[in-house]
Design an enzyme around this catalytic site. Structure first.
Site, PDB file in Angstrom:
ATOM      1  N   CYS A  77     -18.839  53.504  98.686  1.00  0.00           N
ATOM      2  CA  CYS A  77     -18.041  54.269  99.025  1.00  0.00           C
ATOM      3  C   CYS A  77     -16.502  53.507  99.290  1.00  0.00           C
ATOM      4  O   CYS A  77     -15.982  53.313  98.013  1.00  0.00           O
ATOM      5  CB  CYS A  77     -18.075  54.537 100.839  1.00  0.00           C
ATOM      6  SG  CYS A  77     -17.027  55.852 101.254  1.00  0.00           S
ATOM      7  N   HIS A 178     -22.994  57.636  99.976  1.00  0.00           N
ATOM      8  CA  HIS A 178     -23.799  56.461 100.785  1.00  0.00           C
ATOM      9  C   HIS A 178     -25.184  56.544 100.479  1.00  0.00           C
ATOM     10  O   HIS A 178     -25.887  57.301 100.859  1.00  0.00           O
ATOM     11  CB  HIS A 178     -23.458  56.802 102.395  1.00  0.00           C
ATOM     12  CG  HIS A 178     -21.990  56.499 102.592  1.00  0.00           C
ATOM     13  ND1 HIS A 178     -21.583  55.302 102.867  1.00  0.00           N
ATOM     14  CD2 HIS A 178     -20.919  57.302 102.758  1.00  0.00           C
ATOM     15  CE1 HIS A 178     -20.306  55.231 103.433  1.00  0.00           C
ATOM     16  NE2 HIS A 178     -19.877  56.528 103.123  1.00  0.00           N
ATOM     17  N   GLU A 180     -27.392  54.515 101.432  1.00  0.00           N
ATOM     18  CA  GLU A 180     -27.794  54.074 102.630  1.00  0.00           C
ATOM     19  C   GLU A 180     -28.231  55.124 103.532  1.00  0.00           C
ATOM     20  O   GLU A 180     -28.966  55.030 104.624  1.00  0.00           O
ATOM     21  CB  GLU A 180     -27.267  52.872 103.551  1.00  0.00           C
ATOM     22  CG  GLU A 180     -26.059  53.381 104.075  1.00  0.00           C
ATOM     23  CD  GLU A 180     -24.658  53.417 103.218  1.00  0.00           C
ATOM     24  OE1 GLU A 180     -24.867  53.556 102.130  1.00  0.00           O
ATOM     25  OE2 GLU A 180     -23.575  53.596 103.929  1.00  0.00           O
TER      26      GLU A 180
END
Lengths: 196, 252
Positions: A77, A178, A180
């Site tokens: 990001c 993202h 994650e």
């Protein structure tokens, strides 16, 4: 294998650490130049604002360090955006790893929201970073600035226009979304990065 | 294409999940960590946890819960309830929350919106508004879990909050919440077509068709529900398949 997450004044560092823990990988969150230099894999996360992040990196000489790393580096990001040449977010000179400009999404359509928040598809996937990831898989995005398609593009996404959702040059990789927070797709991409 | 989001909401009291019907009459619906993991597997796009006790002494319980959730689930989640200071936000984000939601505290002290946005970024500041349509035909802002009426119009407050830096608005219609008769389409559409931030519609979702309506006529970017998911009256995989078949952009 030693994995480090670069610690700086950005928002999602813990989330990246927890995502690694979920897949059974321990990582060190650090701003120590020596620890980062000796790592096998370096993750450069980030949610936040470009100019204050760059200032923080420069004050700690992390800017010079990051662009000279030789091991695989993954920017996420804001981390990916900071690896580009320049961002129009507060007119910020960035690290210059990817020769790309970061620009703000612009639209005259009032029904299109900026920043983009939510799940969108990634296509035209290249490099082993996306091994085993199907075309048009969904990833989670939160961003108001973007990088246009260019020579370093290894994935594209469509929001207002088609843009780069991932970049690659030498040992450097960048993801606009993202991983994650991108469910199983994201976990696979993180695994792939750690296997590079 | 950016997809519409389906968001289960978990009301938390003393570390357990509860759901209020019209904000009262609470029932226990399970362990939040297990429920969250279940929803992530089912295809929920995001989760919201609202701590309805939110007293100072319960803060630590919530923080520990957030940390457990962050270690378990791989989708974004928002935490709300009793957040007043930068320190409250910092602790929740450090323990793995992606966004925080604020309501009464922001209305009473709008300055916190700009401070939170500046320190943590607009992307993690969600403004929750409880709203009610009154006999005069206007939608008003309510505070304190719907117990206290204000004289402020919902549109006015939402617009001010966006100017101050909120990144998303979670709009709950008190007229619809708990009824399972459908979302408040008009006020949701009014906000969504006027404001540059995503609108999460909440209150009244009872059937798959209600979600279709709120994404099309209601122009919502995301839709939230609780009990219909908790009690499996609507299953998320079926709901997403239904919406996809109807041509709504959705993550399958």
């Amino acid at each position: 294998m030693k994995t480090v997450i670069i610690k700086y004044n950005a928002g999602n560092i813990q989330s990246v650490l927890y995502a690694l823990e979920r897949i059974g990988v321990s990582a060190l969150v650090t701003d120590s130049i020596q620890e980062i230099q000796t790592a096998d894999k370096v993750i450069f996360p980030g949610v936040g604002e470009a100019s204050s992040a760059m200032q923080y990196l420069r004050e700690r000489k992390l800017d010079t360090l990051i662009k000279n790393l030789k091991q695989p580096v993954l920017g996420i990001c804001l981390g990916m955006q900071l690896m580009c040449t320049h961002s129009t977010e507060n007119n910020t000179n960035c690290l210059g790893i990817f020769e790309e400009q970061v620009k703000q999404f612009e639209t005259s359509d009032p029904t299109i929201k900026v920043p983009q928040i939510g799940w969108n598809t990634i296509t035209a996937l290249k490099t082993p970073l996306f091994k085993g990831i199907a075309e048009n898989s969904f990833a989670y995005f939160v961003h108001g600035y973007y990088v246009a398609k260019g020579k370093h593009t290894i994935a594209t996404t469509n929001y207002i226009q088609e843009y780069s959702s991932a970049l690659h040059k030498d040992n450097f990789y960048g993801l606009q979304f993202h991983p994650e927070k991108s469910a199983l797709v994201g976990e696979q991409i993180i695994q792939n990065f750690l296997s590079l | 294409m950016l997809t519409k989001r389906i968001i289960p909401c978990l009301d938390i009291k003393d570390g357990r999940t509860v759901k209020g019907v019209n904000f009262e009459d609470l029932r226990d619906a399970g362990d939040p960590v297990e429920l969250a993991a279940f929803y992530a597997t089912e295809g929920a796009d995001e989760l919201i946890f609202l701590d309805i006790t939110a007293t100072v002494e319960k803060r630590k319980t919530l923080t520990e819960l957030v940390n457990k959730i962050a270690h378990k689930i791989n989708i974004p989640f928002t935490v709300g309830g009793g957040i007043q200071t930068e320190e409250d936000v910092r602790i929740l984000l450090q323990n793995g929350a992606d966004k925080i939601s604020i309501n009464t505290a922001a209305f009473q002290n709008p300055d916190i919106i700009s401070r939170f946005a500046k320190n943590f970024g607009s992307q993690c500041v969600v403004l929750a508004i409880d709203t009610k349509l009154e006999a005069d035909g206007n939608w008003y802002v309510y505070l304190k879990g719907g117990r206290e009426k204000t004289n402020t119009l919902t549109m006015d407050w939402a617009r001010q909050a966006v100017d101050l830096g909120v990144g998303e608005i979670l709009l709950t219609s008190m007229n619809h919440d708990g009824t399972k008769q459908g979302f408040a389409l008009d006020i949701t559409a009014a906000l969504s077509s006027t404001l540059p931030v995503p609108i999460i519609a909440s209150g009244g979702g009872g059937t798959e068709a209600h979600f279709y309506d709120v994404f099309t006529e209601g122009k919502a970017d995301a839709a939230l529900a609780a009990s219909i998911f908790h009690y499996k009256e609507v299953a998320i995989p079926n709901l997403k398949k239904y919406l996809n078949n109807k041509g709504v952009a959705i993550r399958i």
